[in-house]
Design an enzyme around this catalytic site. Structure first.
Site, PDB file in Angstrom:
ATOM      1  N   GLY A  50       0.802  -1.216   0.000  1.00 41.93           N
ATOM      2  CA  GLY A  50       0.000   0.000   0.000  1.00 41.93           C
ATOM      3  C   GLY A  50       0.835   1.265   0.000  1.00 41.93           C
ATOM      4  CB  CYS A  51       4.280   2.108   0.736  1.00 35.68           C
ATOM      5  SG  CYS A  51       3.983   2.496   2.441  1.00 35.68           S
ATOM      6  CD  GLN A  52       3.767   7.407  -5.229  1.00 31.97           C
ATOM      7  OE1 GLN A  52       3.511   8.137  -4.284  1.00 31.97           O
ATOM      8  NE2 GLN A  52       3.831   7.854  -6.462  1.00 31.97           N
ATOM      9  CB  SER A  53       8.454   4.943  -1.878  1.00 31.76           C
ATOM     10  OG  SER A  53       7.834   5.360  -0.698  1.00 31.76           O
TER      11      SER A  53
END
Length: 141
Positions: A50-53
């Site tokens: 769920g994290c972009q990075s």
């Protein structure tokens, strides 16, 4: 230091800065001081979904307290996880499970992040609490 005391300390530190550029710079500095995760824990299992990075978080139980290490490939995200680790590392799993995270709203972090980073922040907190639940179960059994 308790979770609540760590949260209050962070709120106080952030209140010293007048604008968000200074706060971002401070978060980047916090990220640089993050105790780095061992390379062997930079695995798919430790990536926060769920994290972009990319953000890796690893937890170990020592003396019935959880110690977290982490890393990220993005400097702002590294600052965010550094804040969370400062609050939750070295705490008993039960206290992590029960802790509220209102301090994030108090420093205005969520409203100054892009929607994808704000979602990532929520995912990081969720993962830290999941580790606490898993280790709490181990302590009880």
């Amino acid at each position: 230091m308790s979770i609540k005391e760590a949260q209050e300390e962070i709120v106080e530190e952030f209140s010293m800065f007048d604008d968000w550029m200074e706060r971002y710079e401070y978060m980047i500095e916090l990220g640089k001081s993050l105790p780095l995760i061992d390379e062997k824990y930079k695995t798919e299992d430790n990536i926060i979904k769920g994290c972009q990075s990319k953000v890796w978080v690893h937890a170990e139980l020592e003396d019935e307290k959880l110690d977290f290490t982490a890393d990220s490939d993005a400097i702002i995200t590294k600052g965010i996880i550094a804040i969370l680790i400062r609050v939750f590392s070295g705490q008993p799993p039960q206290e992590i499970i029960e802790a509220d995270t209102n301090f994030i709203d108090d420093i205005g972090l969520k409203e100054h992040l892009s929607p994808t980073r704000a979602n990532g922040l929520v995912s990081m907190i969720k993962q830290i609490k999941m580790y606490a639940i898993a280790y709490q179960t181990q302590i009880k059994s």
